[in-house]
Motif scaffolding. Structure first.
Motif, PDB file in Angstrom:
ATOM      1  N   GLN A 168       0.840  -1.203   0.000  1.00 50.71           N
ATOM      2  CA  GLN A 168       0.000   0.000   0.000  1.00 50.71           C
ATOM      3  C   GLN A 168       0.875   1.252   0.000  1.00 50.71           C
ATOM      4  O   GLN A 168       0.968   1.973   0.987  1.00 50.71           O
ATOM      5  CB  GLN A 168      -0.967  -0.010   1.190  1.00 50.71           C
ATOM      6  N   ASN A 169       1.539   1.462  -1.119  1.00 50.91           N
ATOM      7  CA  ASN A 169       2.375   2.668  -1.264  1.00 50.91           C
ATOM      8  C   ASN A 169       1.983   3.332  -2.572  1.00 50.91           C
ATOM      9  O   ASN A 169       1.915   2.679  -3.615  1.00 50.91           O
ATOM     10  CB  ASN A 169       3.859   2.261  -1.263  1.00 50.91           C
ATOM     11  N   GLU A 170       1.727   4.625  -2.494  1.00 50.47           N
ATOM     12  CA  GLU A 170       1.182   5.333  -3.654  1.00 50.47           C
ATOM     13  C   GLU A 170       2.113   5.253  -4.872  1.00 50.47           C
ATOM     14  O   GLU A 170       1.688   4.994  -5.985  1.00 50.47           O
ATOM     15  CB  GLU A 170       0.988   6.797  -3.262  1.00 50.47           C
ATOM     16  N   LEU A 171       3.398   5.492  -4.622  1.00 48.68           N
ATOM     17  CA  LEU A 171       4.384   5.476  -5.695  1.00 48.68           C
ATOM     18  C   LEU A 171       4.425   4.091  -6.343  1.00 48.68           C
ATOM     19  O   LEU A 171       4.393   3.947  -7.572  1.00 48.68           O
ATOM     20  CB  LEU A 171       5.757   5.835  -5.108  1.00 48.68           C
ATOM     21  N   TYR A 172       4.472   3.077  -5.518  1.00 42.98           N
ATOM     22  CA  TYR A 172       4.497   1.689  -5.991  1.00 42.98           C
ATOM     23  C   TYR A 172       3.293   1.404  -6.871  1.00 42.98           C
ATOM     24  O   TYR A 172       3.429   0.911  -8.002  1.00 42.98           O
ATOM     25  CB  TYR A 172       4.507   0.755  -4.776  1.00 42.98           C
ATOM     26  N   LEU A 173       2.113   1.772  -6.355  1.00 39.64           N
ATOM     27  CA  LEU A 173       0.884   1.464  -7.088  1.00 39.64           C
ATOM     28  C   LEU A 173       0.815   2.216  -8.416  1.00 39.64           C
ATOM     29  O   LEU A 173       0.400   1.657  -9.429  1.00 39.64           O
ATOM     30  CB  LEU A 173      -0.335   1.792  -6.219  1.00 39.64           C
ATOM     31  N   SER A 174       1.291   3.460  -8.392  1.00 36.46           N
ATOM     32  CA  SER A 174       1.223   4.201  -9.660  1.00 36.46           C
ATOM     33  C   SER A 174       2.253   3.644 -10.647  1.00 36.46           C
ATOM     34  O   SER A 174       2.015   3.609 -11.857  1.00 36.46           O
ATOM     35  CB  SER A 174       1.369   5.714  -9.421  1.00 36.46           C
ATOM     36  N   GLY A 175       3.380   3.184 -10.143  1.00 36.43           N
ATOM     37  CA  GLY A 175       4.372   2.536 -11.011  1.00 36.43           C
ATOM     38  C   GLY A 175       3.819   1.271 -11.651  1.00 36.43           C
ATOM     39  O   GLY A 175       3.987   1.046 -12.860  1.00 36.43           O
ATOM     40  N   VAL A 176       3.140   0.436 -10.846  1.00 37.97           N
ATOM     41  CA  VAL A 176       2.564  -0.812 -11.377  1.00 37.97           C
ATOM     42  C   VAL A 176       1.495  -0.489 -12.425  1.00 37.97           C
ATOM     43  O   VAL A 176       1.450  -1.113 -13.494  1.00 37.97           O
ATOM     44  CB  VAL A 176       1.971  -1.670 -10.229  1.00 37.97           C
ATOM     45  N   LYS A 177       0.678   0.528 -12.108  1.00 41.89           N
ATOM     46  CA  LYS A 177      -0.384   0.914 -13.046  1.00 41.89           C
ATOM     47  C   LYS A 177       0.228   1.399 -14.381  1.00 41.89           C
ATOM     48  O   LYS A 177      -0.201   0.996 -15.461  1.00 41.89           O
ATOM     49  CB  LYS A 177      -1.229   2.024 -12.415  1.00 41.89           C
ATOM     50  N   GLU A 178       1.241   2.247 -14.280  1.00 39.10           N
ATOM     51  CA  GLU A 178       1.891   2.742 -15.500  1.00 39.10           C
ATOM     52  C   GLU A 178       2.488   1.599 -16.317  1.00 39.10           C
ATOM     53  O   GLU A 178       2.346   1.532 -17.532  1.00 39.10           O
ATOM     54  CB  GLU A 178       3.009   3.730 -15.135  1.00 39.10           C
ATOM     55  N   LEU A 179       3.174   0.711 -15.622  1.00 40.47           N
ATOM     56  CA  LEU A 179       3.820  -0.409 -16.317  1.00 40.47           C
ATOM     57  C   LEU A 179       2.777  -1.255 -17.036  1.00 40.47           C
ATOM     58  O   LEU A 179       2.972  -1.653 -18.196  1.00 40.47           O
ATOM     59  CB  LEU A 179       4.614  -1.253 -15.306  1.00 40.47           C
ATOM     60  N   GLU A 180       1.662  -1.506 -16.358  1.00 41.46           N
ATOM     61  CA  GLU A 180       0.597  -2.303 -16.965  1.00 41.46           C
ATOM     62  C   GLU A 180       0.046  -1.612 -18.212  1.00 41.46           C
ATOM     63  O   GLU A 180      -0.144  -2.240 -19.259  1.00 41.46           O
ATOM     64  CB  GLU A 180      -0.522  -2.534 -15.936  1.00 41.46           C
ATOM     65  N   GLU A 181      -0.176  -0.309 -18.109  1.00 40.34           N
ATOM     66  CA  GLU A 181      -0.683   0.441 -19.264  1.00 40.34           C
ATOM     67  C   GLU A 181       0.305   0.401 -20.431  1.00 40.34           C
ATOM     68  O   GLU A 181      -0.063   0.169 -21.577  1.00 40.34           O
ATOM     69  CB  GLU A 181      -0.917   1.907 -18.873  1.00 40.34           C
ATOM     70  N   VAL A 182       1.570   0.630 -20.102  1.00 39.51           N
ATOM     71  CA  VAL A 182       2.599   0.645 -21.148  1.00 39.51           C
ATOM     72  C   VAL A 182       2.647  -0.713 -21.855  1.00 39.51           C
ATOM     73  O   VAL A 182       2.712  -0.787 -23.086  1.00 39.51           O
ATOM     74  CB  VAL A 182       3.979   1.038 -20.552  1.00 39.51           C
ATOM     75  N   LEU A 183       2.577  -1.800 -21.081  1.00 45.44           N
ATOM     76  CA  LEU A 183       2.581  -3.140 -21.683  1.00 45.44           C
ATOM     77  C   LEU A 183       1.399  -3.310 -22.631  1.00 45.44           C
ATOM     78  O   LEU A 183       1.535  -3.894 -23.714  1.00 45.44           O
ATOM     79  CB  LEU A 183       2.544  -4.211 -20.588  1.00 45.44           C
ATOM     80  N   GLY A 184       0.248  -2.774 -22.240  1.00 43.38           N
ATOM     81  CA  GLY A 184      -0.936  -2.858 -23.094  1.00 43.38           C
ATOM     82  C   GLY A 184      -0.726  -2.139 -24.422  1.00 43.38           C
ATOM     83  O   GLY A 184      -1.077  -2.653 -25.495  1.00 43.38           O
ATOM     84  N   TYR A 185      -0.104  -0.952 -24.367  1.00 45.39           N
ATOM     85  CA  TYR A 185       0.142  -0.195 -25.597  1.00 45.39           C
ATOM     86  C   TYR A 185       1.211  -0.882 -26.463  1.00 45.39           C
ATOM     87  O   TYR A 185       1.141  -0.851 -27.682  1.00 45.39           O
ATOM     88  CB  TYR A 185       0.576   1.243 -25.269  1.00 45.39           C
ATOM     89  N   ILE A 186       2.210  -1.467 -25.819  1.00 45.43           N
ATOM     90  CA  ILE A 186       3.242  -2.162 -26.609  1.00 45.43           C
ATOM     91  C   ILE A 186       2.595  -3.307 -27.386  1.00 45.43           C
ATOM     92  O   ILE A 186       2.889  -3.528 -28.565  1.00 45.43           O
ATOM     93  CB  ILE A 186       4.373  -2.716 -25.707  1.00 45.43           C
ATOM     94  N   GLU A 187       1.680  -4.005 -26.710  1.00 44.45           N
ATOM     95  CA  GLU A 187       0.969  -5.100 -27.375  1.00 44.45           C
ATOM     96  C   GLU A 187       0.176  -4.562 -28.572  1.00 44.45           C
ATOM     97  O   GLU A 187       0.223  -5.131 -29.664  1.00 44.45           O
ATOM     98  CB  GLU A 187       0.037  -5.787 -26.373  1.00 44.45           C
TER      99      GLU A 187
END
Lengths: 438, 438
Positions: B242-261
């Protein structure tokens, strides 16, 4: 933060273009490169920095004053001020690895600490070709050079230019025959002004050199030889000057003209000009200058010539060569100023994909298909109003916008907007790809 | 003359290639450029020399020691040591003229006075792309970058490489959540060695940092997350940090992976790697490294990432960006050493025209026709034996030789020799042009 801020600025005399102009500049550079390669010239890329001792082996005077020279650790080093000295170094170093005649091109930046002023640069691109022989070099190569100049400037989109050709042996032999070699430098300086000051003033200035009337008459007769290239050669022969250097110069020039003709350069593009010398020490045979017919004031846009020995400061091998240089940075500046740039493409992207109220991923997928078809494709991926999207395409001069909306995805018919004409078509992606490519 | 001769030599640490290698180098450079342009990146060409004050606004430590810095007239000037600082200068200077997001590529030499050693260069080409936003930048561009890397290395002929992706917010947030931010530098240094020293030794070294068993277990669990990219994201979420920075990093990474696909990069070419950080100060979000699967020892061949603010040293505008760099000089050196260069063309000329016992002008005429047909053509114009002529083609690896003899001129059927296979055909010039082009 703020107190530490540095004002971002570029040194005066260093060209730094906005993207739209950079595209045009690069296109010119690429066209020059392609023309050089069309003739089989090999690429070379020597370092920007060299040992000062190597770079200045031959130099003196102006060159030494203008050079960027400094100390780094134990080394006295300098930035190259032309591409010829590095070539001489390279050929002497790699003599045993190279195949002769060695035809090389080099396109790169050189550095001269000149006083910066309008149209003068301290960092400038030169685009050089040279053909280096091992011991000897056929003068067929002296004819190859004007053919490269012709091809290159045609490729750059120019139709009205003339390559002026001379052979230094003719003038030198002529002066020898008249026994006025000692005054040749001054004579040439006067002759060179004839277009500006006219025949009478040239005669007057020659009289001030204390030359006899006969000699002045010979000089005037010589430099005023008119006619076609063929007629000029005939007149040079008729002058009946019995000097070996003169005769061999005339013979070489005649041969070179024959080869240029065989290479198919139209005669209106090259002209014998007996006044051209291109500096006094370096060149030993054929010399070239090139002018736009309607813009002579731009100066020579491509010059060069034949030299007896490229690398005598580095090696005892005799390496005769012939070459030219296009000073691209200055040329670009002048053309741009005169609105004379002829190259066409002013955008990198061929098309901008714009998703309209659909998941941007649909736009990304379409973009990938276009790129696989070798179409340079940008995607507008921010959520902005349509006006902002079209403005992006407009500012970057992207010729087409491809709209990807719900309807397009359902019908598989996409909307392609021609940004110049405003025309819109709706078609399959396959057809649209053909349209963009064609 | 002889006593004045200078030994021609090139400074150590400066790459200078023989023509055959230079052709391969240039081909790689051109393929990289074409790939960058395929995505609509605009060209930029900043000066080699800048004001030291501007170039060193941010620098310190190693950079200042390595920089080529000197005085010329009144100016304290330096050679650029990367292409990012000049970009920052350029964007802040030309902010009002540029269109954002500003996508630019620059391919050029940078200079670093490193101790020269095998594979390390003082003058080196970097091939950079960056996308700069005005105030904000969609992370769709974080996905565009791996697609450019994929396209570029495929274009260069490579099939087995992997782009490793991480988001620095994940690690930083993870360290924050465990309250070990102060030790993050040391922890990362240890983690980074896991491939070399193995899991047990990493655990042991972490113990030496006086971290609790729980924390070490969390770290080990974290860096050993395995599986597909999707599975890794799922596990990062399951860790329930439960860390804001961590969660936003995971969210960004997930989004980026979606766009790469969506951009169609095959999944085997990119992989989440939670250990990657790319230096500690500069990058703030997505980071990339790229490795050849079977040659990891070559190091990362293309790296970069997202940064919050490109030009804070020059402007108060917030300019977030994302970019990568290919160190072409080092890459070329390593590939060449491993015999891994995949590009094919090793000659500039497509054909060598060889006149055989006829006037060389006949050869020149044929050459002009070939050149008009966009065939790079060289002519062997010296009078040498046939063996010497073929040797010239052979040494320059020119694929075809076109023989022009009396019979050829009479019958208008020319002899084309394939220099690799030795095969000879006799055909009309039109057919021969097709053959050479195909």
């Amino acid at each position: 933060m703020e107190e530490k801020r540095v004002i971002p600025k570029t040194l005066p005399g260093f060209m730094e273009l906005l993207p739209g102009e950079q595209i045009l500049f690069n296109q010119m550079r690429e066209k020059i490169q392609k023309s050089y390669e069309r003739f089989g010239f090999l690429p070379l890329d020597t370092p920007i920095i060299e040992y000062s001792q190597v770079l200045l082996a031959k130099a003196g005077g102006e060159t030494e004053k203008q050079i960027y020279r400094f100390q780094k650790g134990d080394n006295d080093i300098s930035l190259r001020f032309d591409l010829t000295v590095p070539l001489a170094k390279y050929v002497s170093m790699n003599y045993h690895e190279l195949t002769f005649p060695f035809k090389r091109y080099q396109i790169g930046k050189v550095f001269r600490g000149e006083k910066p002023q309008k149209g003068r640069y301290r960092e400038l691109y030169q685009c050089d070709i040279d053909i280096i022989g091992d011991g000897e070099l056929s003068n067929i190569h002296d004819a190859e050079i004007p053919c490269v100049i012709y091809t290159t400037f045609k490729e750059l989109g120019f139709d009205y230019f003339t390559i002026y050709i001379n052979n230094r042996k003719i003038l030198n032999g002529f002066f020898e025959a008249l026994n006025i070699t000692k005054k040749s430098v001054e004579i040439l300086r006067i002759i060179d002004k004839i277009d500006k000051i006219g025949k009478e003033k040239v005669e007057k200035e020659l009289q001030e050199l204390e030359l006899s009337e006969n000699i002045i008459e010979s000089i005037m007769q010589f430099i005023l030889i008119q006619g076609s290239n063929e007629q000029k050669i005939a007149k040079l022969k008729e002058m009946n000057i019995q000097n070996e250097l003169y005769l061999s110069g005339v013979k070489e020039l005649e041969e070179v003209l024959g080869y240029i003709e065989a290479l198919g350069v139209p005669e209106e593009y090259y002209q014998v000009d007996l006044k051209i010398v291109r500096g006094l020490d370096y060149y030993t045979g054929t010399v070239y200058e090139t002018f736009f017919n309607d813009y002579r004031s731009l100066g020579s846009i491509c010059s060069g010539g034949r030299y007896d020995n490229l690398a005598e400061f580095y090696t005892d091998k005799k390496l005769p060569g012939v070459g030219i240089s296009i000073g691209l940075t200055r040329l670009f500046y002048k053309l741009n100023e005169q609105n004379m740039i002829q190259v066409k493409k002013s955008s990198i992207a061929d098309v901008l994909v714009v998703p309209v109220d659909v998941d941007v991923k649909e736009g990304l997928k379409i973009a990938s298909i276009l790129r696989e078809n070798k179409i340079n494709t940008d995607v507008f991926s921010s959520e902005k109003k349509m006006k902002a999207k079209l403005k992006y395409a407009d500012k970057l001069k992207i010729p087409y916008v491809l709209l990807v909306g719900e309807e397009e995805l359902n019908t598989k018919k996409f909307t392609l907007k021609n940004m110049e004409t405003g025309e819109q078509i709706k078609d399959s992606l396959e057809k649209i790809i053909q349209k963009i490519k064609g």
